[in-house]
Design an enzyme around this catalytic site. Structure first.
Site, short mmCIF file in Angstrom:
data_model
loop_
_atom_site.label_atom_id
_atom_site.label_comp_id
_atom_site.label_asym_id
_atom_site.label_seq_id
_atom_site.Cartn_x
_atom_site.Cartn_y
_atom_site.Cartn_z
CG ASN A 179 47.12 29.88 77.28
OD1 ASN A 179 47.37 29.74 76.09
ND2 ASN A 179 46.82 28.86 78.07
CG PHE A 180 43.52 31.18 75.77
CD1 PHE A 180 43.36 29.95 75.14
CD2 PHE A 180 43.43 31.22 77.16
CE1 PHE A 180 43.10 28.80 75.89
CE2 PHE A 180 43.18 30.08 77.91
CZ PHE A 180 43.01 28.86 77.28
CG LEU A 181 49.03 35.93 70.82
CD1 LEU A 181 48.45 37.34 70.85
CD2 LEU A 181 50.56 35.99 70.85
CB THR A 215 54.12 27.16 76.50
OG1 THR A 215 52.69 27.17 76.49
CG2 THR A 215 54.62 26.69 77.85
CG LEU A 431 45.75 25.15 81.59
CD1 LEU A 431 44.53 25.84 82.15
CD2 LEU A 431 45.71 23.66 81.84
S1 MYA Z 1 50.93 30.73 72.28
C1 MYA Z 1 49.60 30.51 71.12
C2 MYA Z 1 49.71 31.50 70.02
N1 MYA Z 1 48.55 31.46 69.16
C3 MYA Z 1 48.49 30.81 67.99
O1 MYA Z 1 49.44 30.20 67.56
C4 MYA Z 1 47.13 30.86 67.31
C5 MYA Z 1 47.24 30.98 65.81
N2 MYA Z 1 48.09 32.10 65.43
C6 MYA Z 1 47.72 33.40 65.60
O2 MYA Z 1 46.64 33.75 66.07
C7 MYA Z 1 48.75 34.44 65.16
O3 MYA Z 1 49.64 33.85 64.25
C8 MYA Z 1 49.54 35.04 66.35
C9 MYA Z 1 50.64 35.98 65.82
C10 MYA Z 1 48.60 35.85 67.24
C11 MYA Z 1 50.22 33.97 67.17
N3 MYA Z 1 54.05 34.23 71.10
O4 MYA Z 1 50.86 40.19 64.50
P1 MYA Z 1 52.06 39.61 63.84
C12 MYA Z 1 55.57 37.34 67.30
C13 MYA Z 1 54.72 35.40 71.15
O5 MYA Z 1 52.43 40.21 62.54
P2 MYA Z 1 50.56 37.18 63.51
C14 MYA Z 1 50.26 31.79 73.46
O6 MYA Z 1 49.10 32.06 73.51
C15 MYA Z 1 56.50 37.13 66.15
O7 MYA Z 1 57.69 36.49 66.58
N4 MYA Z 1 55.06 36.11 70.07
O8 MYA Z 1 51.92 38.02 63.68
C16 MYA Z 1 51.27 32.41 74.44
C17 MYA Z 1 56.70 38.55 65.68
O9 MYA Z 1 57.60 39.25 66.55
P3 MYA Z 1 59.14 39.45 66.12
C18 MYA Z 1 54.67 35.64 68.87
O10 MYA Z 1 50.95 35.87 62.94
C19 MYA Z 1 51.49 33.83 74.02
C20 MYA Z 1 55.32 39.16 65.88
O11 MYA Z 1 54.66 38.33 66.86
C21 MYA Z 1 53.95 34.44 68.74
O12 MYA Z 1 49.52 37.93 62.80
C22 MYA Z 1 52.60 34.52 74.76
C23 MYA Z 1 54.51 39.13 64.60
O13 MYA Z 1 53.28 39.73 64.86
C24 MYA Z 1 53.66 33.74 69.92
N5 MYA Z 1 52.99 32.56 69.89
O14 MYA Z 1 50.06 36.92 65.01
C25 MYA Z 1 52.77 35.95 74.32
N6 MYA Z 1 53.70 34.22 67.44
O15 MYA Z 1 59.14 40.26 64.88
C26 MYA Z 1 53.96 36.63 74.98
C27 MYA Z 1 54.25 35.25 66.78
O16 MYA Z 1 59.83 40.09 67.28
C28 MYA Z 1 53.65 37.03 76.40
N7 MYA Z 1 54.84 36.10 67.63
O17 MYA Z 1 59.66 38.04 65.88
C29 MYA Z 1 54.81 37.80 77.00
C30 MYA Z 1 54.55 38.21 78.46
C31 MYA Z 1 53.57 39.36 78.53
C32 MYA Z 1 53.21 39.75 79.97
C33 MYA Z 1 54.38 40.33 80.73
C34 MYA Z 1 53.92 40.77 82.15
C35 MYA Z 1 55.05 41.22 82.98
#
Ligand code: MYA
Length: 431
Positions: A179-181, A215, A431
């Site tokens: 969460n909180f990415l 999510t 959350l």
């Molecule tokens: S969801 C809440 C996400 N946060 C926000 O929406 C806050 C406002 N937005 C931002 O801060 C930025 O726009 C974020 C992207 C950080 C979201 N989940 O760096 P980039 C992919 C997963 O150039 P930015 C939450 O917190 C996108 O498809 N991936 O982009 C759950 C593209 O990849 P691809 C996402 O806009 C998080 C790439 O990132 C998301 O500067 C779960 C682009 O990167 C997203 N919400 O930054 C995370 N948004 O080219 C996954 C964009 O492939 C966890 N992208 O399409 C996975 C499990 C990990 C643990 C595993 C353990 C085994």
């Protein structure tokens, strides 16, 4: 208002005959949503295509088995060093016990976290909420990850994980909930998000955990379920004034206020706030209820104490204690997640309650949730939000919730679910 990780604002503006927003099948909104989802499936995902997640090309492949996509690698083969960041940035582990760090995280999220499509609202998770969300039983400090500017130490990006036992059908697995990415607005589109995700994955692997749940409001490969937020106006005048909802056709403000009016006090005999001594009974009630769903948390008493015992302005839980037998028969809860209202001269904050876990065995769910609305109104919330998961659909329309304008997609990392689940098959709230 659309919930966690989906956009924090906006009701679908269609209204039914009573003035309550309604979902009109085939409406422009739903058609455009279908078109957007179809387009999303055709999009290339340079990062996600390299990850052990369900891929869009495999959606119709019936031969792929349900369960982990990749086997765990030996711990000795998990990379020891953090991933590389662009030169001017460095990793930090955020100490959530430190007041100063809490303030830094709070400021980053309050100014840069999730907004609605029209940029009218932005989630405003409180420090108390963050401490609750990030310190459940068995949490790992190393999973609270920040990125700082080397020169100034300014916190510019964040991602977190917390451990959670989650059951997928008949398999209970210790996973990470991510969460909180968040990446600072000035650093967007520089591919920092994939580095954050890889780094949290590495740190999760170091604890010998190989699956995760998360999510997002965006479509990624591949949702296990796609859900919708519904919104119940508690303070309709403010919601209309700030542009969260609109006055319905043929509706006046006074008719609208009357439509959403609630009784002054709760109706169910024995309805009271949950207390610490209720933890065993609530755990039994919840475990039994959640066993009905395909994907749900596998809560023990410690989890219930952490996640459901009331914490002021963070989580509220109520139950029904039978006045004669003193048996605990029903339970409802909501968490508090306000949103900043952007650029409104009169209001700066929207106070929202989010439906959490609810269990009815003796009190009809509709009556229980009506009591939850009544206490939320007493506590001065502006709106009560609920997803269409679990059995929530059974009360949404009747209790005058209207559909939101965004979707919330649920994902599992390194775990394949064969067919997408219906929202009503999901028993998990993140959350
Ligand atoms: S969801 C809440 C996400 N946060 C926000 O929406 C806050 C406002 N937005 C931002 O801060 C930025 O726009 C974020 C992207 C950080 C979201 N989940 O760096 P980039 C992919 C997963 O150039 P930015 C939450 O917190 C996108 O498809 N991936 O982009 C759950 C593209 O990849 P691809 C996402 O806009 C998080 C790439 O990132 C998301 O500067 C779960 C682009 O990167 C997203 N919400 O930054 C995370 N948004 O080219 C996954 C964009 O492939 C966890 N992208 O399409 C996975 C499990 C990990 C643990 C595993 C353990 C085994």
């Amino acid at each position: 208002m659309v919930g966690s990780n989906s956009s924090p604002g906006g009701q679908d503006q269609n209204q039914d005959d009573n003035g309550v927003p309604s979902e009109i099948e085939g409406s422009i909104e739903s058609l455009s949503r279908k078109a957007q989802n179809a387009l999303a499936l055709a999009k290339k995902h340079k990062f996600w295509e390299t990850q052990p997640v369900g891929q869009f090309k495999d959606v119709d492949n019936r031969k792929l088995p349900e369960g982990p996509i990749e086997d765990p690698t030996p711990l000795s083969e998990v990379r020891k060093e953090p991933y590389n960041l662009p030169n001017q940035y460095e990793w930090c582990t955020c100490d959530i016990d430190s007041e100063d760090t809490q303030t830094e995280i709070y400021n980053l999220l309050t100014n840069n976290y999730v907004e609605d499509d029209e940029n009218m609202f932005r989630f405003d998770y409180s420090k108390e909420f963050l401490k609750w969300a990030l310190r459940p039983p068995g949490y790992f400090k190393s999973w609270h990850i920040g990125v700082r500017v080397k020169n100034t130490r300014k916190l510019v990006a964040f991602i977190t994980g917390v451990p959670a036992k989650i059951r997928a059908r008949d398999r209970s697995i210790l996973m990470a909930e991510i969460n909180f990415l968040c990446v600072h607005k000035k650093l967007r589109s520089k591919r920092l998000a994939p580095v954050l995700i890889k780094e949290v994955t590495r740190r999760v692997h170091l604890e010998n955990i190989w699956q995760a749940a998360y999510t997002a409001g965006v479509v990624l490969p591949t949702p296990i379920a796609t859900c919708q937020y519904w919104h119940r106006s508690l303070n309709p005048k403010k919601l209309i004034d700030v542009g969260f909802s609109r006055l319905g056709a043929r509706m006046t403000m006074s008719r609208t206020i009357k439509l959403y009016r609630l009784p002054e006090s709760t109706i169910t005999p024995g309805f009271r706030a949950m207390e610490r001594h209720d933890v065993p009974a609530v755990t039994r009630l919840l475990r039994n209820y959640l066993s009905k769903f395909a994907v749900a948390p596998d809560f023990n008493e410690d989890d219930v104490e952490h996640w459901l015992l009331p914490t002021e302005n963070v989580v509220d839980s109520f139950l029904v204690e039978n006045p004669d037998t003193h048996e605990i028969t029903d339970f409802c809860s909501f968490y508090t997640l306000p949103s900043s209202i952007l650029g409104n001269a009169n209001y700066s904050m929207l106070k929202a309650a989010y439906s959490y876990y609810n269990v009815s065995t003796q009190t009809p769910l509709l009556q229980l949730m009506n009591d939850a609305l009544i206490v939320a109104k007493q506590k001065d919330y502006d709106v009560f939000n609920a997803l269409d998961i679990m059995q929530n659909e059974s009360f949404l329309k009747e209790l005058k919730f209207g559909p939101g304008d965004g979707q919330l997609h649920y994902y599992l990392y390194n775990y394949r679910i064969k067919d997408a689940l219906k929202p009503s098959e999901l028993g998990l709230v993140l959350l």
